[in-house]
Design a protein around this motif. Sequence first.
Motif, PDB file in Angstrom:
ATOM      1  N   VAL A   8      14.892  -1.791  39.048  1.00 19.67           N
ATOM      2  CA  VAL A   8      14.041  -1.882  37.864  1.00 19.67           C
ATOM      3  C   VAL A   8      14.900  -1.809  36.604  1.00 19.67           C
ATOM      4  O   VAL A   8      14.695  -2.571  35.653  1.00 19.67           O
ATOM      5  CB  VAL A   8      12.955  -0.778  37.877  1.00 19.67           C
ATOM      6  N   LEU A   9      15.885  -0.908  36.602  1.00 19.83           N
ATOM      7  CA  LEU A   9      16.793  -0.815  35.452  1.00 19.83           C
ATOM      8  C   LEU A   9      17.534  -2.132  35.234  1.00 19.83           C
ATOM      9  O   LEU A   9      17.580  -2.658  34.113  1.00 19.83           O
ATOM     10  CB  LEU A   9      17.812   0.305  35.661  1.00 19.83           C
ATOM     11  N   ILE A  10      18.106  -2.656  36.298  1.00 20.88           N
ATOM     12  CA  ILE A  10      18.882  -3.892  36.176  1.00 20.88           C
ATOM     13  C   ILE A  10      17.967  -5.069  35.841  1.00 20.88           C
ATOM     14  O   ILE A  10      18.290  -5.881  34.974  1.00 20.88           O
ATOM     15  CB  ILE A  10      19.690  -4.153  37.463  1.00 20.88           C
ATOM     16  N   GLY A  11      16.825  -5.136  36.505  1.00 19.19           N
ATOM     17  CA  GLY A  11      15.897  -6.244  36.261  1.00 19.19           C
ATOM     18  C   GLY A  11      15.270  -6.214  34.880  1.00 19.19           C
ATOM     19  O   GLY A  11      14.834  -7.246  34.368  1.00 19.19           O
ATOM     20  N   GLY A  12      15.212  -5.040  34.267  1.00 13.98           N
ATOM     21  CA  GLY A  12      14.625  -4.940  32.941  1.00 13.98           C
ATOM     22  C   GLY A  12      15.650  -4.928  31.823  1.00 13.98           C
ATOM     23  O   GLY A  12      15.545  -5.678  30.851  1.00 13.98           O
ATOM     24  N   LEU A  13      16.649  -4.066  31.955  1.00 13.37           N
ATOM     25  CA  LEU A  13      17.626  -3.911  30.871  1.00 13.37           C
ATOM     26  C   LEU A  13      18.566  -5.106  30.740  1.00 13.37           C
ATOM     27  O   LEU A  13      18.849  -5.557  29.633  1.00 13.37           O
ATOM     28  CB  LEU A  13      18.451  -2.637  31.070  1.00 13.37           C
ATOM     29  N   LEU A  14      19.079  -5.600  31.861  1.00  8.86           N
ATOM     30  CA  LEU A  14      20.070  -6.668  31.803  1.00  8.86           C
ATOM     31  C   LEU A  14      19.541  -7.910  31.084  1.00  8.86           C
ATOM     32  O   LEU A  14      20.157  -8.368  30.120  1.00  8.86           O
ATOM     33  CB  LEU A  14      20.574  -6.997  33.208  1.00  8.86           C
ATOM     34  N   PRO A  15      18.388  -8.460  31.486  1.00  8.73           N
ATOM     35  CA  PRO A  15      17.929  -9.664  30.777  1.00  8.73           C
ATOM     36  C   PRO A  15      17.488  -9.386  29.334  1.00  8.73           C
ATOM     37  O   PRO A  15      17.633 -10.249  28.470  1.00  8.73           O
ATOM     38  CB  PRO A  15      16.769 -10.186  31.623  1.00  8.73           C
ATOM     39  N   SER A  20      22.178   2.265  34.585  1.00  9.03           N
ATOM     40  CA  SER A  20      21.561   1.940  33.303  1.00  9.03           C
ATOM     41  C   SER A  20      22.613   1.429  32.321  1.00  9.03           C
ATOM     42  O   SER A  20      22.367   0.476  31.572  1.00  9.03           O
ATOM     43  CB  SER A  20      20.791   3.137  32.745  1.00  9.03           C
ATOM     44  N   PHE A  21      23.800   2.012  32.348  1.00  9.62           N
ATOM     45  CA  PHE A  21      24.877   1.552  31.467  1.00  9.62           C
ATOM     46  C   PHE A  21      25.497   0.253  31.976  1.00  9.62           C
ATOM     47  O   PHE A  21      25.864  -0.619  31.187  1.00  9.62           O
ATOM     48  CB  PHE A  21      25.943   2.649  31.296  1.00  9.62           C
ATOM     49  N   TYR A  22      25.608   0.126  33.281  1.00  9.43           N
ATOM     50  CA  TYR A  22      26.106  -1.119  33.866  1.00  9.43           C
ATOM     51  C   TYR A  22      25.207  -2.284  33.438  1.00  9.43           C
ATOM     52  O   TYR A  22      25.687  -3.336  33.021  1.00  9.43           O
ATOM     53  CB  TYR A  22      26.132  -0.981  35.398  1.00  9.43           C
ATOM     54  N   ALA A  23      23.886  -2.074  33.498  1.00  5.76           N
ATOM     55  CA  ALA A  23      22.933  -3.134  33.178  1.00  5.76           C
ATOM     56  C   ALA A  23      23.058  -3.591  31.724  1.00  5.76           C
ATOM     57  O   ALA A  23      23.041  -4.792  31.451  1.00  5.76           O
ATOM     58  CB  ALA A  23      21.507  -2.671  33.468  1.00  5.76           C
ATOM     59  N   ILE A  24      23.203  -2.657  30.807  1.00  9.45           N
ATOM     60  CA  ILE A  24      23.268  -3.094  29.411  1.00  9.45           C
ATOM     61  C   ILE A  24      24.600  -3.768  29.097  1.00  9.45           C
ATOM     62  O   ILE A  24      24.645  -4.740  28.343  1.00  9.45           O
ATOM     63  CB  ILE A  24      22.956  -1.946  28.416  1.00  9.45           C
TER      64      ILE A  24
END
Length: 179
Positions: free
Chosen positions: A61-68, A134-138
């Motif tokens: 969810v973090l990656i799917g939300g924050l990254l894009p 969470s930091f990886y995603a951003i």
Amino acid sequence: VEKQAGKGFLMITGAKAWFMVGGASITFGLPFIFSMLEGDGRQLYGQYYDINNALSIFSMVLIGGLLPAVARYAAAQTVCKHSLLASARKVALCLGGVLLAMFGLGSGWYAESRGHPELSAAYLCAGVICFSYSFYAINVGFINGQKRFKTQAILDIIFTSMKVALVLGAALIGYGVLG
């Protein structure tokens, strides 16, 4: 531009293929290592799988939300990149921090409810990994938004390689499911 997008697509696809190879290495390697060192490899792998699933629900969810979301704003020409990263890091700190606190406060209860109270530290470690995601995603979202696909692919390959080496390595040196 089309040529750059095509190369980027191929690089990211290659990194995702490597991710699948890494996942298969863990899926087939852990039960073998557990059987070799500790007895019932399937049962221990099941415990690992349960911990990993608890982590995956939140990390995806973090990656799917924050990254894009970060990628979208990083791609905009009118956004100050420094401000974007500063704001995104605050969001990552808040979301990741909440998840870390949830895992920290609930790890003992959840491990006990799953029938393995001795694994509460493993659920806490899952919270630390979530916080890191969470930091990886951003950061990867920022790189993606700048269309630096080669850098993104390299980071994904390094991450997958480290994950496989650390998970299998920790099991090999005797940390078992916690590793």
